[in-house]
Design a protein around this motif. Structure first.
Motif, PDB file in Angstrom:
ATOM      1  N   MET A  60       0.829  -1.201   0.000  1.00  0.00           N
ATOM      2  CA  MET A  60       0.000   0.000   0.000  1.00  0.00           C
ATOM      3  C   MET A  60       0.863   1.251   0.000  1.00  0.00           C
ATOM      4  N   GLU A  61       1.926   1.236   0.787  1.00  0.00           N
ATOM      5  CA  GLU A  61       2.834   2.383   0.800  1.00  0.00           C
ATOM      6  C   GLU A  61       3.535   2.545  -0.543  1.00  0.00           C
ATOM      7  N   ALA A  62       3.868   1.431  -1.175  1.00  0.00           N
ATOM      8  CA  ALA A  62       4.499   1.488  -2.499  1.00  0.00           C
ATOM      9  C   ALA A  62       3.540   2.113  -3.508  1.00  0.00           C
ATOM     10  N   ALA A  63       2.247   1.811  -3.373  1.00  0.00           N
ATOM     11  CA  ALA A  63       1.264   2.396  -4.272  1.00  0.00           C
ATOM     12  C   ALA A  63       1.200   3.913  -4.086  1.00  0.00           C
ATOM     13  N   VAL A  64       1.241   4.355  -2.848  1.00  0.00           N
ATOM     14  CA  VAL A  64       1.232   5.796  -2.582  1.00  0.00           C
ATOM     15  C   VAL A  64       2.474   6.441  -3.194  1.00  0.00           C
ATOM     16  N   GLN A  65       3.626   5.837  -2.973  1.00  0.00           N
ATOM     17  CA  GLN A  65       4.874   6.387  -3.505  1.00  0.00           C
ATOM     18  C   GLN A  65       4.901   6.384  -5.024  1.00  0.00           C
ATOM     19  N   ALA A  66       4.117   5.473  -5.635  1.00  0.00           N
ATOM     20  CA  ALA A  66       4.057   5.398  -7.096  1.00  0.00           C
ATOM     21  C   ALA A  66       3.110   6.439  -7.682  1.00  0.00           C
ATOM     22  N   GLY A  67       2.553   7.287  -6.817  1.00  0.00           N
ATOM     23  CA  GLY A  67       1.690   8.366  -7.307  1.00  0.00           C
ATOM     24  C   GLY A  67       0.229   7.992  -7.438  1.00  0.00           C
TER      25      GLY A  67
END
Length: 327
Positions: A73-80
Motif C-alpha cells: 500500500m505504501e508502495a502504491a502511494v509512492q508510485a503516485g
C-alpha cells in the motif's frame, strides 16, 4: 523586502490554486494473486473493464504475504496512486493505519469496513446470493444432505453460510447442511488440499452438493466433488467452466462492477467515503446459468430460484446475515 513580498504575492495570485494530484488508479490484491480464478480475479476483471472503456492504466500490486500488505500500500502511494482499491477484509487493520498517513489519497476496501474521511468501504450481501444457491442446491440434491465449506469463520463467510443454509431449509425443510471451516486464520483461503480433504469428508458423510466459500481452497473442494461425480457450487467468479456438468452454479460477487465503478467515480472526481452495500437489487450478487451448467437447471430449479429472487427483492423473504449463525 516589501517589493519582494509583493512580487511573491502577485506570482501566487497569478498561479492560482495548487493543482490537484493527477488521477492514478491502483489496486492491491491479496497474496493469492490476480489469477486465482476466484475473488482477486473478479476484481482484476473490473480493472480490465475500466481500462477497456478508455480509463487510465491501472497500476497493480501483488503482496507476497499478509506481512507485505502495508509495504505494498505504501508502495502504491509512492508510485503516485491517487485512488487505491484493496481487495479483501484482511487489509482492514493495516488500512486503518495507512490511510490516515495519506489524507489526500482515496482508498477503497472491498469486504471490509474502515472509518476515515478518505476511505470508502464496500460490502456485499453475500447472504442474498447464497440464498439463491441454497434453493438450487436443495432441489438438485438427491440425498438431502448438503455441505458448506468456509475459509475461516469471519463475518463475510458467515453471511455466505447463513444465506445458503436458509435457502436450503426454506426450500426443503427435511434437508440438512453440514459445515466445515478450514482454519481460524487466512490460510484457510489458500489451501486447495485442505479444501479437497474437507469435501472428501463431507462426501463420506453422504453430502452430494458442496458450496465452498474459501477462495483458492475452494478449488480443491470443487475438484473433489467433480471427481466423485457430485456437484459443487462456484464462488465469487463464474467458475462453471472449471468442471462442466459438475458445477451446479456459481454465486458471483460482482467485484468487477464495484472496482470499475470506483475508478470511474474517482476519474470524475466523485469519490465519496463511507459504507456501500451491494446486494441483489444493486446487481452486486447473483447465481449463474451458463452453457456449462444449463442441463443441471431443470424447469423446477429455475422457477424456484426466480421466485426466491423476486421474493427477496419484494421483501417477502428476509435473508439472515452473519448474526444468524451461531458462533
Amino acid at each position: 523586502m516589501r517589493r519582494w513580498t509583493l512580487g511573491l504575492l502577485i506570482a501566487l495570485v497569478l498561479a492560482g490554486p495548487a493543482a490537484a494530484a493527477p488521477f492514478q488508479p491502483c489496486v492491491v490484491y491479496t497474496e493469492a494473486g490476480k489469477f486465482d480464478k476466484s475473488f482477486n480475479e473478479m476484481a482484476y476483471a473490473g480493472v480490465t473493464a475500466f481500462q477497456a472503456g478508455g480509463g487510465a492504466a491501472v497500476k497493480e500490486f501483488e503482496p507476497s504475504s499478509p506481512a507485505d500488505y502495508v509495504p505494498r500500500m505504501e508502495a502504491a502511494v509512492q508510485a503516485g496512486c491517487s485512488d487505491i482499491v484493496v481487495i479483501g477484509f484482511r487489509f482492514a487493520e493495516d488500512l486503518a493505519t495507512v490511510a490516515p498517513r495519506h489524507p489526500s489519497v482515496h482508498f477503497s476496501i472491498i469486504d471490509g469496513v474502515v472509518e476515515g474521511t478518505n476511505v470508502a468501504s464496500i460490502l456485499f450481501a453475500e447472504n442474498e446470493g447464497a440464498y439463491l444457491a441454497g434453493v438450487a442446491a436443495a432441489l438438485a440434491s438427491q440425498t438431502g444432505h448438503l455441505g458448506f465449506i468456509g475459509g475461516m469463520p469471519v463475518p463475510v463467510i458467515r453471511r455466505f453460510q447463513a444465506g445458503f443454509t436458509q435457502g436450503v431449509r426454506d426450500t426443503r425443510p427435511d434437508a440438512r447442511v453440514s459445515v466445515a471451516m478450514l482454519s481460524d486464520s487466512p490460510k484457510g483461503f489458500a489451501d486447495p488440499f485442505a479444501g479437497s480433504e474437507a469435501a472428501r469428508d463431507l462426501l463420506a458423510s453422504g453430502v452430494d452438493v458442496v458450496f465452498p466459500a474459501a477462495g483458492a481452497s475452494g478449488l480443491g473442494a470443487l475438484d473433489a466433488m467433480s471427481a466423485a461425480g457430485r456437484l459443487g457450487i462456484g464462488v465469487d467468479s463464474n467458475q462453471d467452466y472449471l468442471y462442466p456438468g459438475h458445477i451446479l452454479t456459481s454465486m458471483v460477487k460482482r467485484l468487477d462492477r464495484a472496482v470499475k465503478t470506483i475508478f470511474e467515480t474517482g476519474a470524475a472526481g466523485g469519490f465519496r467515503p463511507g459504507l456501500t452495500r451491494l446486494g441483489l437489487r444493486e446487481g452486486g450478487v447473483d447465481v449463474t446459468i451458463t452453457p456449462y451448467n444449463r442441463t443441471l437447471w431443470t424447469a423446477d430449479v429455475e422457477a424456484a430460484v426466480k421466485k426466491a429472487r423476486e421474493d427477496i427483492l419484494a421483501g417477502r423473504i428476509k435473508v439472515g446475515d452473519e448474526t444468524a449463525v451461531p458462533s
